[in-house]
Design an enzyme around this catalytic site. Structure first.
Site, PDB file in Angstrom:
ATOM      1  N   GLU A 165       0.540  -1.606  -0.051  1.00 33.63           N
ATOM      2  CA  GLU A 165       0.271  -0.135  -0.274  1.00 33.63           C
ATOM      3  C   GLU A 165       1.008   1.889   0.058  1.00 33.63           C
ATOM      4  O   GLU A 165       1.412   1.955   1.366  1.00 33.63           O
ATOM      5  CB  GLU A 165      -1.197   0.323   1.450  1.00 33.63           C
ATOM      6  N   GLU A 352      -4.821  -9.271   1.511  1.00 35.06           N
ATOM      7  CA  GLU A 352      -6.134  -8.496   2.687  1.00 35.06           C
ATOM      8  C   GLU A 352      -7.605  -8.299   3.015  1.00 35.06           C
ATOM      9  O   GLU A 352      -7.810  -7.701   1.591  1.00 35.06           O
ATOM     10  CB  GLU A 352      -4.884  -7.079   3.227  1.00 35.06           C
TER      11      GLU A 352
HETATM   12  C1  BGC Z   1      -3.129  -2.036   5.819  1.00 36.96           C
HETATM   13  C2  BGC Z   1      -2.584  -3.373   7.465  1.00 36.96           C
HETATM   14  C3  BGC Z   1      -3.208  -1.808   8.121  1.00 36.96           C
HETATM   15  C4  BGC Z   1      -5.406  -2.759   7.593  1.00 36.96           C
HETATM   16  C5  BGC Z   1      -6.280  -2.623   8.345  1.00 36.96           C
HETATM   17  C6  BGC Z   1      -4.267  -2.221   5.246  1.00 36.96           C
HETATM   18  O1  BGC Z   1      -4.497  -1.040   4.898  1.00 36.96           O
HETATM   19  O2  BGC Z   1      -1.697  -2.975   5.318  1.00 36.96           O
HETATM   20  O3  BGC Z   1      -1.021  -2.227   7.424  1.00 36.96           O
HETATM   21  O4  BGC Z   1      -3.488  -2.831   9.516  1.00 36.96           O
HETATM   22  O5  BGC Z   1      -5.588  -1.790   6.645  1.00 36.96           O
HETATM   23  O6  BGC Z   1      -6.582  -1.202   8.678  1.00 36.96           O
END
Ligand code: BGC
Length: 447
Positions: A165, A352
């Site tokens: 990101e 993610e």
């Molecule tokens: C990031 C994580 C973060 C997650 C939840 C993503 O933007 O890569 O580091 O904890 O979202 O906010």
């Protein structure tokens, strides 16, 4: 109906060094930009700091035990640059190398495939004071770091991610609520440009090593905005701004198509925030990658009127911005549109995905995270549909293994499948952990 995923589908969970490791001063680690930023009063909700976090630095066996309990076949984690090279450049820290070597050994013993990110936002503070990503020397510094990682861990890692990101670097330099806490749009755009060059040079370096089985890619989060009312100019402009000038377009266009989009070029010229671009930069940035990791949390429907109201209630930033409206039903559409718009012709991962529990204090309610189960279930069903439609998604990583240091939201936002007791450092499975373990063992879900 059953939602069966393809054979060999990758089921994983994700974490990041700064959010879980702690051990801030242990094992020869240097300070990061986030260590320093988080200690400035008022920067982090609730005042939490990452000094200890989940203490994964001292609890690797505990973490791997939980990965086994879940039955994941892959673990996405990140390397901490200040743990590997405490000052950013110069001496390599043998204890840092040993820590990740141990993690990789434990993963291998348990048949868990590593997916490792080189940079998940924790910049050595020693480099931050030299300007961080705004300093073009960063390319040299980053390549040196990447080279240390590749020489030490190269083929032991199946999936290498250069950056997680990159937008966080923009936010930290333009919006002030992430490290390093600057509010300078032009500088932030220079930082992002230099970061992209670092990515491209790293891909070249990786190729020069001739690894046989390892792959390399990048993770760009997509929070696609759609105008609530396509005839309302304010809504349309708001979505365009969020997607193109302060969102994924800043990265996906140069990475997959080449150069900045006409819209972004015009915006940067008009606003006097065009970064310095050297000849050859765009060719470097557009190095072919082996996969694209999409972090997907939500789709936002820009109703400018309503957004004004929410910003007043919650303040800016954070993944909670349009809670509790989750538009998981749009995941398939987002995937299709992004692939088409940026002509992405490599396999994808959802690198993610997850939701936070916000503002709950008693353990019992946190453990009973039915809302997370329902959200992930919807996402997986949409993902299944997208795969059926021919979109080449190879894996899914749930964010996150355990509750951890959630950047500016501190410890108030719990994203874990495991509840972290920050006093005893015990990890206790939430309801979702058992549920996810079932999904994995069935390679899909029913109904
Ligand atoms: C990031 C994580 C973060 C997650 C939840 C993503 O933007 O890569 O580091 O904890 O979202 O906010």
């Amino acid at each position: 109906m059953r939602y069966d995923f393809p054979d060999n589908f990758i089921w994983g969970v994700a974490t990041a060094a700064q959010q879980i490791e702690g051990g801030m001063r242990d094992g020869g680690r240097g300070l990061s930009n986030w260590d320093v930023f988080s200690h400035i009063p008022g920067t982090i909700e609730g005042g939490g700091v990452p000094d200890t976090a989940c203490d994964s630095y001292h609890n690797l066996e505990r973490d791997v035990e939980k990965l086994k309990e879940l039955g994941v076949n892959s673990y996405r984690f990140s390397f901490s640059w200040p743990r590997i090279i405490p000052d950013g450049t110069g001496e390599v820290n043998p204890e840092g190398i040993a820590y990740y070597r141990k993690l990789l050994t434990l993963l291998k013993e348990n048949g868990i495939v590593p997916n490792a990110t080189m940079f998940h936002w924790d910049l050595p503070y020693a480099l931050q004071v030299k300007g961080g990503f705004g300093n073009r020397k960063m390319i040299e510094w980053f390549l040196n770091y990447a080279n240390v990682l590749l020489d030490n861990f190269g083929e032991d890692i199946k999936y290498w991610v250069t950056f997680n990101e990159p937008i966080a670097t923009y936010v930290g330099n333009a919006k002030g609520f992430f490290a390093p806490g600057l509010s300078d749009d032009a500088y932030a755009r220079q930082c992002c440009h230099n970061l992209l060059v670092c990515h491209g040079e790293t891909v070249k370096l990786f190729r020069s090593k001739g690894f046989r089985d390892s792959k390399i890619g990048i993770v760009v989060d997509v929070w696609k905005h759609y105008p609530a009312d396509a005839d309302n100019e304010e809504d349309v402009m708001s979505a365009m701004l969020a997607n193109e000038t302060e969102g994924y377009g800043m990265f996906l266009h140069p990475l997959f198509i080449g150069g900045y989009s006409d819209y972004l070029n015009e915006y940067m010229t008009q606003n006097g925030v065009m970064p310095e671009i050297l000849p050859g930069d765009f060719e470097t940035i557009r190095q072919p990658v082996d996969f694209y990791g999409m972090n997907f949390y939500n789709v936002l429907i820009d109703d400018t009127e309503k957004q004004r109201r929410l910003a007043e209630e919650h303040g800016g930033g954070g993944n909670y911005q349009n809670r509790p409206e989750y538009h998981t039903e749009l995941l398939g559409r987002v995937l299709r549109e992004i692939i088409e718009e940026y002509r992405i012709d490599v396999p994808l991962f959802i690198s993610e995905n997850g939701i936070p529990q916000v503002g709950l204090t008693d353990r019992e309610s946190i453990l009973d995270d039915q809302e997370r189960i329902e959200y992930v279930e919807k996402v997986l069903k949409m993902l299944h549909g997208a795969i059926q439609d021919g979109i080449d998604v190879r894996g899914y990583y749930l964010w996150s293994l355990m509750d951890n240091f959630e950047w500016s939201a501190g410890y108030e936002h719990r994203f874990g499948l495991y509840y972290t007791d920050f006093d005893t450092l015990e990890l206790i499975p939430k309801k979702s952990a058992g549920w996810y373990a079932d999904v994995i063992s069935n390679n899909g879900l029913g109904e």
